[in-house]
Design a protein around this motif. Structure first.
Motif, PDB file in Angstrom:
ATOM      1  N   VAL A  31      -4.246 -13.696  -5.169  1.00 30.20           N
ATOM      2  CA  VAL A  31      -5.018 -13.927  -3.959  1.00 30.20           C
ATOM      3  C   VAL A  31      -4.966 -12.656  -3.128  1.00 30.20           C
ATOM      4  N   ARG A  32      -5.490 -12.765  -1.922  1.00 30.53           N
ATOM      5  CA  ARG A  32      -5.660 -11.591  -1.090  1.00 30.53           C
ATOM      6  C   ARG A  32      -4.338 -10.903  -0.780  1.00 30.53           C
ATOM      7  N   SER A  33      -3.284 -11.645  -0.536  1.00 29.49           N
ATOM      8  CA  SER A  33      -2.003 -11.083  -0.159  1.00 29.49           C
ATOM      9  C   SER A  33      -1.067 -11.063  -1.353  1.00 29.49           C
ATOM     10  N   PHE A  34       0.212 -10.650  -1.097  1.00 26.55           N
ATOM     11  CA  PHE A  34       1.229 -10.770  -2.120  1.00 26.55           C
ATOM     12  C   PHE A  34       1.434 -12.243  -2.456  1.00 26.55           C
ATOM     13  N   GLN A  35       1.917 -12.517  -3.666  1.00 26.16           N
ATOM     14  CA  GLN A  35       2.113 -13.897  -4.112  1.00 26.16           C
ATOM     15  C   GLN A  35       3.464 -14.432  -3.656  1.00 26.16           C
ATOM     16  N   ASN A 305     -12.276  -2.005   1.971  1.00 23.94           N
ATOM     17  CA  ASN A 305     -13.051  -3.122   1.438  1.00 23.94           C
ATOM     18  C   ASN A 305     -13.293  -3.015  -0.060  1.00 23.94           C
ATOM     19  N   VAL A 306     -13.372  -1.810  -0.593  1.00 26.94           N
ATOM     20  CA  VAL A 306     -13.511  -1.656  -2.048  1.00 26.94           C
ATOM     21  C   VAL A 306     -12.234  -2.112  -2.742  1.00 26.94           C
ATOM     22  N   VAL A 307     -11.073  -1.713  -2.204  1.00 26.71           N
ATOM     23  CA  VAL A 307      -9.800  -2.162  -2.781  1.00 26.71           C
ATOM     24  C   VAL A 307      -9.664  -3.669  -2.682  1.00 26.71           C
ATOM     25  N   LEU A 308     -10.052  -4.236  -1.541  1.00 24.86           N
ATOM     26  CA  LEU A 308      -9.972  -5.686  -1.360  1.00 24.86           C
ATOM     27  C   LEU A 308     -10.874  -6.420  -2.346  1.00 24.86           C
ATOM     28  N   PHE A 309     -12.102  -5.956  -2.482  1.00 29.45           N
ATOM     29  CA  PHE A 309     -13.050  -6.598  -3.389  1.00 29.45           C
ATOM     30  C   PHE A 309     -12.573  -6.480  -4.838  1.00 29.45           C
ATOM     31  N   THR A 310     -12.067  -5.310  -5.205  1.00 32.82           N
ATOM     32  CA  THR A 310     -11.549  -5.106  -6.562  1.00 32.82           C
ATOM     33  C   THR A 310     -10.325  -5.964  -6.822  1.00 32.82           C
ATOM     34  N   HIS A 311      -9.502  -6.135  -5.812  1.00 29.29           N
ATOM     35  CA  HIS A 311      -8.299  -6.968  -5.932  1.00 29.29           C
ATOM     36  C   HIS A 311      -8.663  -8.395  -6.340  1.00 29.29           C
ATOM     37  N   TYR A 312      -9.761  -8.903  -5.793  1.00 24.58           N
ATOM     38  CA  TYR A 312     -10.186 -10.252  -6.152  1.00 24.58           C
ATOM     39  C   TYR A 312     -10.784 -10.331  -7.542  1.00 24.58           C
ATOM     40  N   LEU A 313     -11.582  -9.337  -7.893  1.00 22.78           N
ATOM     41  CA  LEU A 313     -12.241  -9.367  -9.192  1.00 22.78           C
ATOM     42  C   LEU A 313     -11.240  -9.287 -10.340  1.00 22.78           C
ATOM     43  N   GLN A 314     -10.066  -8.729 -10.080  1.00 19.22           N
ATOM     44  CA  GLN A 314      -9.080  -8.540 -11.149  1.00 19.22           C
ATOM     45  C   GLN A 314      -8.093  -9.690 -11.282  1.00 19.22           C
ATOM     46  N   PHE A 315      -8.211 -10.699 -10.440  1.00 18.24           N
ATOM     47  CA  PHE A 315      -7.150 -11.719 -10.433  1.00 18.24           C
ATOM     48  C   PHE A 315      -7.075 -12.489 -11.748  1.00 18.24           C
ATOM     49  N   THR A 316      -8.186 -12.659 -12.455  1.00 18.73           N
ATOM     50  CA  THR A 316      -8.164 -13.401 -13.714  1.00 18.73           C
ATOM     51  C   THR A 316      -7.437 -12.632 -14.815  1.00 18.73           C
ATOM     52  N   ARG A 317      -7.318 -11.308 -14.644  1.00 18.69           N
ATOM     53  CA  ARG A 317      -6.634 -10.500 -15.647  1.00 18.69           C
ATOM     54  C   ARG A 317      -5.211 -10.160 -15.242  1.00 18.69           C
ATOM     55  N   GLY A 318      -4.727 -10.804 -14.159  1.00 18.44           N
ATOM     56  CA  GLY A 318      -3.335 -10.601 -13.756  1.00 18.44           C
ATOM     57  C   GLY A 318      -3.073  -9.219 -13.200  1.00 18.44           C
ATOM     58  N   SER A 320      -1.732  -6.217 -10.783  1.00 21.43           N
ATOM     59  CA  SER A 320      -0.406  -6.021 -10.211  1.00 21.43           C
ATOM     60  C   SER A 320      -0.475  -6.097  -8.689  1.00 21.43           C
ATOM     61  N   GLU A 321       0.704  -6.135  -8.076  1.00 27.34           N
ATOM     62  CA  GLU A 321       0.770  -6.206  -6.637  1.00 27.34           C
ATOM     63  C   GLU A 321       0.387  -4.882  -5.976  1.00 27.34           C
ATOM     64  N   GLN A 322       0.225  -3.832  -6.777  1.00 27.07           N
ATOM     65  CA  GLN A 322      -0.092  -2.523  -6.215  1.00 27.07           C
ATOM     66  C   GLN A 322      -1.434  -2.517  -5.498  1.00 27.07           C
ATOM     67  N   SER A 323      -2.366  -3.362  -5.921  1.00 32.09           N
ATOM     68  CA  SER A 323      -3.686  -3.370  -5.297  1.00 32.09           C
ATOM     69  C   SER A 323      -3.606  -3.830  -3.842  1.00 32.09           C
ATOM     70  N   ALA A 326      -2.095  -1.041  -1.805  1.00 30.29           N
ATOM     71  CA  ALA A 326      -3.130  -0.042  -1.516  1.00 30.29           C
ATOM     72  C   ALA A 326      -4.048  -0.518  -0.399  1.00 30.29           C
ATOM     73  N   TYR A 327      -4.295  -1.821  -0.370  1.00 29.05           N
ATOM     74  CA  TYR A 327      -5.122  -2.388   0.698  1.00 29.05           C
ATOM     75  C   TYR A 327      -4.461  -2.207   2.059  1.00 29.05           C
ATOM     76  N   LEU A 328      -3.152  -2.503   2.166  1.00 26.04           N
ATOM     77  CA  LEU A 328      -2.446  -2.351   3.437  1.00 26.04           C
ATOM     78  C   LEU A 328      -2.465  -0.904   3.919  1.00 26.04           C
ATOM     79  N   LEU A 329      -2.299   0.034   2.997  1.00 26.83           N
ATOM     80  CA  LEU A 329      -2.317   1.450   3.368  1.00 26.83           C
ATOM     81  C   LEU A 329      -3.713   1.885   3.810  1.00 26.83           C
TER      82      LEU A 329
END
Length: 408
Positions: A31-35, A305-318, A320-323, A326-329
């Motif tokens: 999801v959007r934040s850390f798990q 917003n690109v990092v955030l959008f990419t973070h969601y698109l990748q959730f089905t492939r597991g 990492s928390e690095q995304s 990167a969003y927070l930074l």
């Protein structure tokens, strides 16, 4: 038929039970934040006793991965991020406050551009004001001490003002596009009332967009003995809605404004380059300002917003928390936009520069007048002093002659 109904009810009940059982294998999407994972095998802290039953009400704790623990306790989130926020807070508060006071007191926004700019200044000022909570939160080791309700309010208001700024910048780009590309027709299209209505609509859309954040729980108590605000979410409760919500949210509130803003400024630059009715110096200045505004908009808001959008698109492939780190930074670095907006929109505008120049000329004239009065006063004082000295010497000589006469 009765047997079939009974069998179907049994299957449905068995499925619901298996889904709610902690030991059942489930796939937890990102999801959007850390798990955050609810702890069931470790001791649970207990809160206040229930008044009705007299039993202790459990206060659940959530566990996180080792990677997330390093992020939450590391220097990036506890030193670097709050330090940048502090710098932005110190610089942006006086700049945006001065811009608002300047517009209200001197410029008096009676034109569409002024109305858009003063709303942008208010959005930036509110955004920066909320940074004080996040500064305290990060410097305190990502431990939220202001309560659950304040966590929801600050989180929703934080994103409300950020995305309202994006929408208002889009409105400014459209207003400038219409004024430059269609200068005659824009006289009928642009009006202070329409600009005020557009600003009101942008505030309304941004408020509606962040309502789910305001209505949902944003704080979690972790086994690290800290309470995070929005940075860790319970994936079992958030996985179905937030994944789709934030994907649509970023598309509407960033990618659409990005396309509109880019199109408007590209057309503005093309029109200014092809026209010959404007002085070369003014045309060059307008082109440079348009390029700077577009670059700052993309640089400050696109990475977030690109990092955030990419973070969601990748959730089905597991992913990492690095995304999310990167969003927070990127959100932290993008907040510098609040310091740049007053410089490029308010103090960089020709109208504002004329007002400031007028104020400075008035001040310089007043200083020259005071200096002239001081010089005249000094000359008068010098003349008066010389006259008094002459009179004193004459009096002294007369007294001396009288004394000599008395002696003889």
């Amino acid at each position: 038929m009765l047997k079939l109904l009974v069998f179907s009810a049994y299957i449905a009940l068995h499925s619901a039970t298996s889904l709610s059982t902690p030991s059942s294998p489930t796939v937890l999407p990102r999801v959007r934040s850390f798990q955050g994972f609810l702890v069931t095998s470790e001791p649970i802290d207990y809160g206040d006793s229930s008044e009705d039953t007299g039993l202790a009400v459990p206060k659940p704790k959530f566990n996180v991965t080792k990677e997330v623990k390093e992020y939450l306790t590391g220097p990036l989130l506890t030193v670097f991020v709050p330090s940048i926020y502090t710098l932005v807070f110190i610089i942006s508060i006086p700049l945006n406050t001065a811009a608002i006071l300047l517009f209200i007191g001197k410029i008096r926004p009676s034109k569409p551009a002024g109305i858009y700019m003063i709303n942008l200044a208010v959005a930036d000022l509110l955004f920066v004001s909320l940074l004080s909570f996040r500064i305290s939160y990060h410097f305190n080791g990502n431990d939220w001490v202001f309560g659950s309700a304040m966590c929801r309010i600050v989180t929703s208001a934080f994103f409300l003002n950020m995305y309202c700024s994006i929408l208002l910048i889009m409105c400014i780009s459209v207003d400038r596009y219409v004024a430059v590309v269609y200068p005659i027709k824009s006289l009928m299209w642009r009006s202070p009332l329409k600009a005020a209505a557009a600003c009101g609509l942008m505030w309304f859309l941004a408020s509606v967009g962040v309502t789910p954040l305001l209505m949902s729980k944003q704080d979690l108590h972790l086994t690290l003995n800290i309470t995070t605000c929005h940075d860790v979410l319970d994936v079992n409760q958030m996985k179905a809605f937030y994944v789709y919500f934030f994907t649509i949210f970023t598309s509407i509130f960033f990618f659409v404004p990005l396309i509109v803003t880019t199109f408007c400024y590209v057309r503005i630059i093309h029109t200014l380059c092809s026209t010959s009715t404007v002085k070369h110096s003014k045309r060059t200045r307008a082109i440079v300002m348009a390029v700077i505004v577009l670059i700052i908009f993309v640089a400050c808001f696109a990475p977030t917003n690109v990092v955030l959008f990419t973070h969601y698109l990748q959730f089905t492939r597991g992913s990492s928390e690095q995304s999310y780190m990167a969003y927070l930074l990127s959100v932290c670095i993008g907040s510098i936009n609040c310091c740049l907006d007053p410089l490029i929109y308010y103090f960089g505008s020709s109208q504002c520069q004329k007002q400031v120049a007028g104020i400075l000329r008035c001040k310089a004239a007043a200083d020259r007048r005071r200096a002239s009065e001081y010089t005249s006063s000094s000359k008068m004082d010098t003349f008066q002093n010389s006259q008094l000295a002459t009179a004193h010497r004459s009096t002294g000589h007369k007294a001396g002659w009288d004394a000599s006469a008395r002696q003889y």
